[in-house]
Design a protein around this motif. Structure first.
Motif, mmCIF file in Angstrom:
data_model
loop_
_atom_site.group_PDB
_atom_site.id
_atom_site.type_symbol
_atom_site.label_atom_id
_atom_site.label_comp_id
_atom_site.label_asym_id
_atom_site.label_seq_id
_atom_site.Cartn_x
_atom_site.Cartn_y
_atom_site.Cartn_z
ATOM 1 N N SER A 121 -44.011 -12.078 -1.308
ATOM 2 C CA SER A 121 -42.822 -12.566 -0.597
ATOM 3 C C SER A 121 -43.049 -12.447 0.907
ATOM 4 N N ASN A 122 -42.335 -13.276 1.648
ATOM 5 C CA ASN A 122 -42.528 -13.346 3.094
ATOM 6 C C ASN A 122 -42.442 -12.005 3.796
ATOM 7 N N ASP A 123 -41.537 -11.124 3.313
ATOM 8 C CA ASP A 123 -41.278 -9.887 4.047
ATOM 9 C C ASP A 123 -42.015 -8.675 3.463
ATOM 10 N N GLU A 124 -42.908 -8.900 2.488
ATOM 11 C CA GLU A 124 -43.540 -7.783 1.786
ATOM 12 C C GLU A 124 -44.930 -7.456 2.324
ATOM 13 N N VAL A 125 -45.304 -6.173 2.147
ATOM 14 C CA VAL A 125 -46.675 -5.723 2.399
ATOM 15 C C VAL A 125 -47.217 -5.168 1.088
ATOM 16 N N GLN A 126 -48.397 -5.621 0.703
ATOM 17 C CA GLN A 126 -49.040 -5.176 -0.531
ATOM 18 C C GLN A 126 -50.080 -4.105 -0.197
ATOM 19 N N ILE A 127 -50.061 -2.978 -0.925
ATOM 20 C CA ILE A 127 -51.044 -1.909 -0.749
ATOM 21 C C ILE A 127 -51.933 -1.859 -1.987
ATOM 22 N N LEU A 128 -53.248 -1.970 -1.784
ATOM 23 C CA LEU A 128 -54.205 -1.914 -2.885
ATOM 24 C C LEU A 128 -55.159 -0.739 -2.690
ATOM 25 N N GLU A 129 -55.601 -0.165 -3.832
ATOM 26 C CA GLU A 129 -56.723 0.759 -3.764
ATOM 27 C C GLU A 129 -57.989 -0.052 -3.991
ATOM 28 N N SER B 275 -53.280 -2.128 -7.688
ATOM 29 C CA SER B 275 -52.065 -2.154 -6.865
ATOM 30 C C SER B 275 -51.481 -0.747 -6.753
ATOM 31 N N VAL B 276 -51.300 -0.282 -5.536
ATOM 32 C CA VAL B 276 -50.664 1.022 -5.289
ATOM 33 C C VAL B 276 -49.159 0.849 -5.226
ATOM 34 N N CYS B 277 -48.701 -0.109 -4.412
ATOM 35 C CA CYS B 277 -47.267 -0.383 -4.308
ATOM 36 C C CYS B 277 -47.044 -1.641 -3.474
#
Length: 355
Positions: A142-150, A156-158
């Motif tokens: 989504s436009n306003d999201e930040v994805q955190i990956l290991e 996917s972390v969160c």
């Protein structure tokens, strides 16, 4: 009252020329990153990302490109970052792809890639010690999201999504970091509404948010030792902000600029000076502690999109004029108490730049 004779009039020293200029990027330069290169190599390499989708690896000794990487299908390269463990490079392109390159022993092959789900301008960020596992923050679905990956497992972390009543818009720039006092990963994010937010990644919550600009945050840098950051936007001001022990962000001051539009901001590794990349074709250099203007470098003939510092203090600037200028300003002193010479904007004192 008559004017003083010309030889008595105080005139600031002119700004220096670049130490040298790299030509051959063949299109606008949008990303820069210094890389230590091979073990035992005295001179760092410079990586550049271009509008045409190419990554060039430059030797600063021969002043030529030693390799060209083509992994983004002709789409603009917006971010470059090497990993501390080994010869690996991350490149982000507008082709909605992050590429992981193996640069060891002269190789230049893509060994992995991560799909991006957002077409925005947001550059990613990593948090990597010397371990095999590292963390990647990138724009989310989504436009306003930040994805955190290991990484490198791509687990996917969160997903960091703003609280329901906040409307910050798209993330524009990201910086993952860790405080010395805690192993918990933190994320600073600059947003489309001009705000900067601090996220606790483990808790998936915003610790603090502060309005820094009235326009989107185009670039920022953060000094974790001083717990102080600086950001630029489309407007005519830099914002300096700090983080207190309660993890609350606050704006300390703003610095008015001559012309609007800052594309990038970088603090030098010794935390003495910072440089900004301007839409007005200029690079501006400031004293980091006082924000005193030290130099205006007016070499380029188009927007300066990016700036980068090497650990030895060299400054690189990349522009829409397809050139990369290399500057040697205020050499890094081994004496931490040595003062930086200052001067008014447009002049130059104490800069070492051989033509």
């Amino acid at each position: 009252m008559t004017a003083p004779p010309p030889n008595m009039a105080a005139s600031p020293l002119p700004p220096p020329d670049p130490r040298f200029v790299l030509r051959g990027a063949q299109s606008a330069v949008h990303a820069l990153h210094f890389f230590g290169g091979a073990q035992g190599q005295v001179h760092p390499l410079l990586l550049s990302g271009s509008l045409s989708g190419l990554v060039h690896i430059w030797s600063l000794q021969t002043r030529r490109a030693v390799a060209t990487l083509d992994g983004h299908g002709g789409q603009c390269v917006t971010w470059l970052q090497t990993l501390p463990q080994g010869h690996q490079l991350l490149s982000q392109g507008r082709d909605l792809k992050l590429c992981l390159w193996d640069l060891a022993e002269g190789r230049n092959t893509v060994v992995d890639s991560v799909p991006l789900e957002s077409m925005g301008f947001c550059r990613s960020s990593i948090l990597a010690g010397g371990q095999e596992r590292w963390m990647l923050a990138m724009p989310g679905r989504s436009n306003d999201e930040v994805q955190i990956l290991e990484m490198p497992s791509k687990t996917s972390v969160c997903t960091l999504k703003p609280e329901a009543d906040a409307k910050p818009g798209m993330p524009m720039c990201l910086e993952l970091w860790q405080a010395d006092s805690s192993p918990r990963p933190l994320l600073l994010a600059g947003y489309e509404d001009g705000s900067v937010a601090l996220w606790d990644v483990s808790e998936r919550k915003v610790c603090s948010r502060v309005a820094c600009h009235t326009e989107p945050v185009m670039g920022f840098d953060f000094d974790s030792q001083k717990a102080r950051g600086v950001s630029g936007s489309a407007e005519k001001a830099l914002a300096v902000w700090s983080l207190d022990e309660q993890q609350a962000l606050q704006v300390c001051r703003t610095h008015e600029l001559t012309n609007p539009g800052i594309a990038d901001v970088k603090i030098r590794p010794d935390r003495k000076i910072l440089a900004t990349a301007g839409w007005d074709h200029r690079v501006r250099v400031f004293h980091w502690r006082t924000m005193k203007p030290l130099a205006v470098l007016s070499f380029h003939s188009a927007t300066v999109h990016c700036v980068a510092f090497a650990t030895d203090g060299l400054l690189a600037a990349g522009s829409g004029d397809q050139r990369i200028s290399i500057w040697s300003l205020y050499p890094i002193s081994t004496d931490s108490s040595a003062p930086l010479l200052g001067h008014t904007e447009g002049g130059e004192v104490g800069a070492h730049a051989s033509a």
